[in-house]
Design a protein around this motif. Structure first.
Motif, mmCIF file in Angstrom:
data_model
loop_
_atom_site.group_PDB
_atom_site.id
_atom_site.type_symbol
_atom_site.label_atom_id
_atom_site.label_comp_id
_atom_site.label_asym_id
_atom_site.label_seq_id
_atom_site.Cartn_x
_atom_site.Cartn_y
_atom_site.Cartn_z
ATOM 1 N N LEU A 34 0.852 -1.188 0.000
ATOM 2 C CA LEU A 34 0.000 0.000 0.000
ATOM 3 C C LEU A 34 0.889 1.239 0.000
ATOM 4 O O LEU A 34 1.271 1.747 1.059
ATOM 5 C CB LEU A 34 -0.925 0.010 1.221
ATOM 6 N N PRO A 35 1.249 1.738 -1.192
ATOM 7 C CA PRO A 35 2.121 2.912 -1.244
ATOM 8 C C PRO A 35 1.409 4.174 -0.775
ATOM 9 O O PRO A 35 0.187 4.315 -0.927
ATOM 10 C CB PRO A 35 2.478 3.031 -2.738
ATOM 11 N N GLY A 36 2.196 5.090 -0.241
ATOM 12 C CA GLY A 36 1.677 6.398 0.116
ATOM 13 C C GLY A 36 1.939 7.405 -0.986
ATOM 14 O O GLY A 36 1.712 7.123 -2.166
ATOM 15 N N PHE A 37 2.446 8.572 -0.620
ATOM 16 C CA PHE A 37 2.653 9.667 -1.564
ATOM 17 C C PHE A 37 3.995 9.446 -2.254
ATOM 18 O O PHE A 37 5.041 9.853 -1.752
ATOM 19 C CB PHE A 37 2.624 10.989 -0.804
ATOM 20 N N ILE A 38 3.957 8.793 -3.415
ATOM 21 C CA ILE A 38 5.169 8.442 -4.151
ATOM 22 C C ILE A 38 5.299 9.351 -5.358
ATOM 23 O O ILE A 38 4.328 9.585 -6.079
ATOM 24 C CB ILE A 38 5.128 6.962 -4.608
ATOM 25 N N ALA A 39 6.492 9.856 -5.589
ATOM 26 C CA ALA A 39 6.720 10.805 -6.689
ATOM 27 C C ALA A 39 6.761 10.065 -8.019
ATOM 28 O O ALA A 39 7.815 9.639 -8.491
ATOM 29 C CB ALA A 39 8.020 11.559 -6.461
#
Length: 295
Positions: free
Chosen positions: A183-188
């Protein structure tokens, strides 16, 4: 690293963002990779970078079963089988909410983000059974557990991906196939710009801006990078994670630990906001109260 030596992985959405980082990390760890994507120019460049003895690019729209199947056929022909599947391909999906739901967009979003994970995993089973087991990694999102991070259709699909991973882990355990969700968060990555309808080039430029500015949003103090997710995927795919299945792994820089005031002292929190009191005023009131108690 060598932790994936002798293993063959399929990664969807592999020509950019998290998937691209996945190819890099998996190859570094010794795996051979079949990289599926719609971005043919980037995909072919990816294969050329590593060489066809390590990476094979295959054009793949994951909403089409026959194109998903071609990934497995290529892996079998080029590298002898499949040990790892990373269902990673995706985009922001339809942005509409409940009241003005775009039903056609809803159906496409479900096909892309959820049904493709079912179909990809189904296709992987016979190949992994031949190898005596395997590992499936599915990309979900923090929007699966919290409101406010993505459109509702995207979020519901990502919740489905996380729960599917748990159910599939139970069902496929008899074949020694492990299934986990990240569950990724705020990834660029370019997904934010693409969700706004920007061109590929503009979306890539926006990803750089996200990386510069996004650190303010999370306790870790920096924006997540695609490699942060790829490193976790490689670990879950490796034999070091042989006791891990059915898991949901938040890789989010702490975004979901609690509201901002729980980790940022400069944020007053909902109570102060409701009272119209700034953190500085609250501190002055506290000091005044302590002074009056001492006098």
């Amino acid at each position: 690293m060598g932790e994936l030596s002798g293993k063959t992985a399929i990664i969807t959405g592999a020509a950019s963002g998290i998937g691209y980082a996945g190819v890099e990390v998996f190859v570094e760890a010794g795996a051979t990779v079949v990289a599926g994507d719609l971005q043919d120019e980037k995909g072919k460049a990816l294969e050329a970078r590593f060489g066809s003895d390590k990476v094979r690019y295959v054009h793949c729209d994951v909403t089409k079963r026959d194109e998903l199947a071609s990934l497995f056929e290529t892996a079998e022909e080029a590298f002898g089988g499949v040990d790892i599947l990373w269902n990673n391909a995706g985009m922001g999906g339809t942005p509409t909410g409940v009241e003005d739901l775009d039903e056609e967009g809803f159906s496409h979003t479900v096909d892309l983000l959820l049904k493709s994970v079912f179909v990809g995993t189904k296709l992987a089973v016979p190949y992994m059974k031949k190898r005596g087991g395997g590992s499936v990694v599915n990309t979900s999102s923090i929007s699966a557990v919290c409101a406010g991070y993505a459109p509702i259709t995207y979020s519901v699909c990502k919740k489905g991906v996380a729960h599917f991973s748990k159910l599939a882990a139970a069902e496929l355990s008899k074949h020694h196939i492990r299934v986990n969700a990240i569950l990724p968060g705020f990834i660029a990555t370019s997904i934010f710009g693409a969700s706004l309808g920007l061109s590929r080039e503009q979306a890539d430029q926006m990803a750089a801006l996200v990386e510069q500015q996004g650190g303010k949003m999370q306790p870790a103090g920096r924006t997540g990078k695609a490699r942060d997710i790829a490193d976790m995927a490689a670990y879950l795919a490796s034999d070091r994670a042989s006791f891990i299945t059915g898991g949901e792994f938040l890789i989010d820089g702490g975004m979901t630990v609690g509201p901002r005031h729980s980790w940022d002292e400069s944020d007053g929190g909902p109570l102060l906001d409701a009272l119209g009191i700034s953190p500085e005023q609250a501190e002055e009131m506290r000091e005044a109260m302590m002074a009056s108690q001492e006098s």
